[in-house]
Design an enzyme around this catalytic site. Structure first.
Site, PDB file in Angstrom:
ATOM      1  CG  ASN A 232       1.974  -4.550  -7.987  1.00 55.53           C
ATOM      2  OD1 ASN A 232       1.296  -4.741  -8.996  1.00 55.53           O
ATOM      3  ND2 ASN A 232       2.643  -3.437  -7.781  1.00 55.53           N
TER       4      ASN A 232
ATOM      5  CD  GLU B  79      -1.425  -2.411   1.823  1.00 51.04           C
ATOM      6  OE1 GLU B  79      -2.206  -3.360   1.956  1.00 51.04           O
ATOM      7  OE2 GLU B  79      -0.212  -2.473   2.149  1.00 51.04           O
TER       8      GLU B  79
ATOM      9  N   PRO C  65      12.225 -13.135  -0.736  1.00 54.00           N
ATOM     10  CG  PRO C  65      13.033 -14.472   0.981  1.00 54.00           C
ATOM     11  CD  PRO C  65      13.482 -13.522  -0.088  1.00 54.00           C
TER      12      PRO C  65
ATOM     13  N   GLY D 106      13.557  -2.440  -0.452  1.00 55.84           N
ATOM     14  CA  GLY D 106      13.443  -1.299  -1.336  1.00 55.84           C
ATOM     15  C   GLY D 106      14.119  -1.449  -2.676  1.00 55.84           C
TER      16      GLY D 106
ATOM     17  CD  GLU E 293       6.609  -2.967  -7.578  1.00 54.34           C
ATOM     18  OE1 GLU E 293       7.424  -3.897  -7.388  1.00 54.34           O
ATOM     19  OE2 GLU E 293       6.282  -2.161  -6.677  1.00 54.34           O
TER      20      GLU E 293
END
Length: 422
Positions: free
Chosen positions: A333, A62, A266, A308, A336
């Site tokens: 998701n 999110e 992971p 990140g 990306e």
């Protein structure tokens, strides 16, 4: 307070010892859960002297999805302070990596009436924005009482989640009706929210399509790829969940791809050591990304134990498998991967991203596999054909571009609720 809300609040108070135990239990594997306990009960050390726009993003997914919206809000309201709240340490860390000191960060308190009232009294937000599927009855009621406009945006609701919320009937219905606005990702999400009691739900698309790969991440991706070995094929297993790594390694055992390098990332950082132990038991030669060492020719697996860097991993691979979909976790998701032009492989279980997954498969940007045997066959075929990889990658780029624009639509909604910036 009606009887449903009273019963809900009473149950929360009865569960207070469990809440404390839960934090301690999570801290065994992720010590960050021991930090900032006061915030979870509505006490904060940070304060803003500027008007506050508050966004709640539970965890990493999110928080990343909110990035284009936060940038748009900062551009349109430069005199305001963005406050980003989370429920998990990884979400908080993602917020720090993405936005640095440009935004305030803290934990949203648990849904105790006294805690949410303290939160609102402390920060006094001019607007609250909940992302995806966060419906907290006492928080919604407190915002309503304090006359803080509260919107649910980028809302998604799977059939499974809809059934769970439906058990609470009138309580959830009352909360949804107290929201100032609800913007759903898809028509199906809107229908489920309406069935639960939401009013005037609008469909605005998915903010995740608007996330642009950062230039720094693409540069890092090129550097990683060079370090992996420019002549080696690279397979990325992204955001894997518990039990999936074993199945993926089983699939890889049947491949005939000389020099193949597998990168496993992971989903949850507390599982990094667990996956490392699995690789050791399998007798695989692996290196940790966190070691920041040159990748040896004989290395078979890179353990992506860094935060990140997912865009960089996607940019560095030839083919990506999207985790959480081989076992019934609902998937992660895939947008990306498509946005950097990489072929995506999905398992059967994509109910968290059902619309995006179906659209990507229809567009030719992704392939669905039923199990590890199909994963092995699809991966072998893709790694053998540069033309097929190129075709799927291009389809992914076009698919992503076609579905952009949710940020602008959500901004138009929010601007109607905020006073002008001076």
């Amino acid at each position: 307070m009606n009887w449903r809300r009273w019963l809900y609040a009473a149950l929360l108070y009865l569960l207070l010892p469990y809440v404390v135990f839960h934090l301690l239990w999570r801290a065994r594997r992720q010590p960050e859960y021991l930090q900032h306990w006061d915030e979870r009960f509505g006490r904060y050390a940070t304060r803003s002297m500027r008007p506050v726009i508050w966004l709640h993003t539970v965890s990493v997914g999110e928080t990343r999805a909110a990035a284009p919206l936060i940038k748009a809000l900062q551009a349109s309201y430069p005199t305001h302070q963005i406050l980003l709240t989370h429920m998990t340490p990884t979400g908080r860390e993602a917020g720090e990596q993405l936005f640095g000191t440009d935004v305030l960060r803290c934990y949203l308190p648990y849904d105790y009436p006294f805690a949410v009232r303290r939160f609102l009294a402390h920060f006094r937000p001019q607007l609250g924005v909940l992302l995806e599927t966060e419906i907290w009855p006492n928080l919604v009621q407190a915002c309503h009482d304090a006359e803080v406009p509260l919107c649910l945006v980028n809302a998604r609701l799977s059939q499974k989640s809809a059934r769970r919320y439906a058990r609470f009937g009138g309580l959830i219905q009352a909360s949804l009706r107290q929201l100032t606005a609800v913007a759903a990702q898809t028509a199906e999400d809107a229908q489920r929210l309406t069935a639960l009691g939401a009013q005037d739900v609008v469909v605005m698309g998915n903010l995740k399509y608007d996330i642009a790969p950062p230039d720094a991440a693409l540069t890092l991706g090129r550097s990683l790829r060079q370090g992996f070995g420019p002549d080696r094929k690279v397979f990325l297993a992204a955001s894997t969940r518990d039990g999936e790594e074993e199945r993926i390694l089983d699939a890889l055992g049947g491949l005939t791809v000389p020099g193949l390098l597998t990168v496993i990332v992971p989903r949850h950082p507390q599982r990094f050591d667990e996956v490392a132990q699995l690789l050791e038991r399998r007798g695989l030669r692996y290196q940790r990304r966190s070691a920041r060492q040159a990748i040896a020719v004989e290395t078979q697996v890179v353990l992506g134990d860094s935060m990140g860097e997912m865009f960089a991993y996607y940019a560095a691979c030839d083919v990506a498998f999207i985790g959480g979909s081989l076992l019934p976790f609902g998937g992660q998701n895939l947008i990306e991967a498509c946005s950097v032009g990489k072929p995506a492989l999905l398992g059967r279980h994509t109910f968290n991203f059902a619309d995006a997954a179906e659209r990507a498969v229809e567009a030719g940007a992704a392939l669905r596999v039923a199990d590890e045997a199909e994963l092995a066959r699809a991966l072998q075929k893709l790694l053998e054909s540069a033309e097929l990889r190129q075709r799927m990658g291009q389809a992914g780029l076009e698919f992503t571009c076609r579905h952009q624009g949710a940020t602008g639509r959500v901004m138009a909604l929010l601007q109607g609720l905020l006073p002008p910036s001076h």
